[in-house]
Design a protein around this motif. Sequence first.
Motif, PDB file in Angstrom:
ATOM      1  N   UNK A 141       0.840  -1.191   0.000  1.00 26.84           N
ATOM      2  CA  UNK A 141       0.000   0.000   0.000  1.00 26.84           C
ATOM      3  C   UNK A 141       0.878   1.245   0.000  1.00 26.84           C
ATOM      4  N   UNK A 142       0.329   2.341  -0.505  1.00 28.37           N
ATOM      5  CA  UNK A 142       1.000   3.634  -0.362  1.00 28.37           C
ATOM      6  C   UNK A 142      -0.054   4.677  -0.019  1.00 28.37           C
ATOM      7  N   UNK A 143       0.384   5.670   0.744  1.00 27.47           N
ATOM      8  CA  UNK A 143      -0.478   6.781   1.127  1.00 27.47           C
ATOM      9  C   UNK A 143       0.023   8.043   0.451  1.00 27.47           C
ATOM     10  N   UNK A 144      -0.901   8.881   0.033  1.00 30.49           N
ATOM     11  CA  UNK A 144      -0.554  10.182  -0.534  1.00 30.49           C
ATOM     12  C   UNK A 144      -1.163  11.252   0.362  1.00 30.49           C
ATOM     13  N   UNK A 145      -0.315  12.112   0.902  1.00 32.16           N
ATOM     14  CA  UNK A 145      -0.738  13.200   1.782  1.00 32.16           C
ATOM     15  C   UNK A 145      -0.706  14.502   0.991  1.00 32.16           C
ATOM     16  N   UNK A 146      -1.854  15.153   0.832  1.00 33.28           N
ATOM     17  CA  UNK A 146      -1.916  16.419   0.105  1.00 33.28           C
ATOM     18  C   UNK A 146      -1.632  17.560   1.087  1.00 33.28           C
ATOM     19  N   UNK A 147      -0.358  17.919   1.208  1.00 38.63           N
ATOM     20  CA  UNK A 147       0.086  18.897   2.204  1.00 38.63           C
ATOM     21  C   UNK A 147       0.101  20.338   1.687  1.00 38.63           C
ATOM     22  N   UNK A 148      -0.108  20.544   0.388  1.00 41.43           N
ATOM     23  CA  UNK A 148      -0.036  21.899  -0.162  1.00 41.43           C
ATOM     24  C   UNK A 148      -0.923  22.901   0.578  1.00 41.43           C
ATOM     25  N   UNK A 149      -2.197  22.569   0.835  1.00 41.57           N
ATOM     26  CA  UNK A 149      -3.047  23.545   1.527  1.00 41.57           C
ATOM     27  C   UNK A 149      -2.552  23.866   2.948  1.00 41.57           C
TER      28      UNK A 149
END
Length: 71
Positions: free
Chosen positions: A61-69
């Motif tokens: 599995x992989x997680x993607x964290x949308x940290x831009x905001x």
Amino acid sequence: MRTISAHILDTTVGQAVANVNISIHRLEGENNWQKLSEATTNKDGRVNQLVPASHYKSGIYKLHFDMKPYH
């Protein structure tokens, strides 16, 4: 019961990070990532169940964290 969860902490300020979108993907075959779900961290910086137990299976599995905001 197995599950996958996430917890985000900003160690520079010692606080949990709320309202971050996280998506989880599972490797299906050779280099084929299937998106399973998306969730947003709560006020404690947590997502308690990214994959429901009924959909969990052994794998990569992989997680993607949308940290831009956040920044």
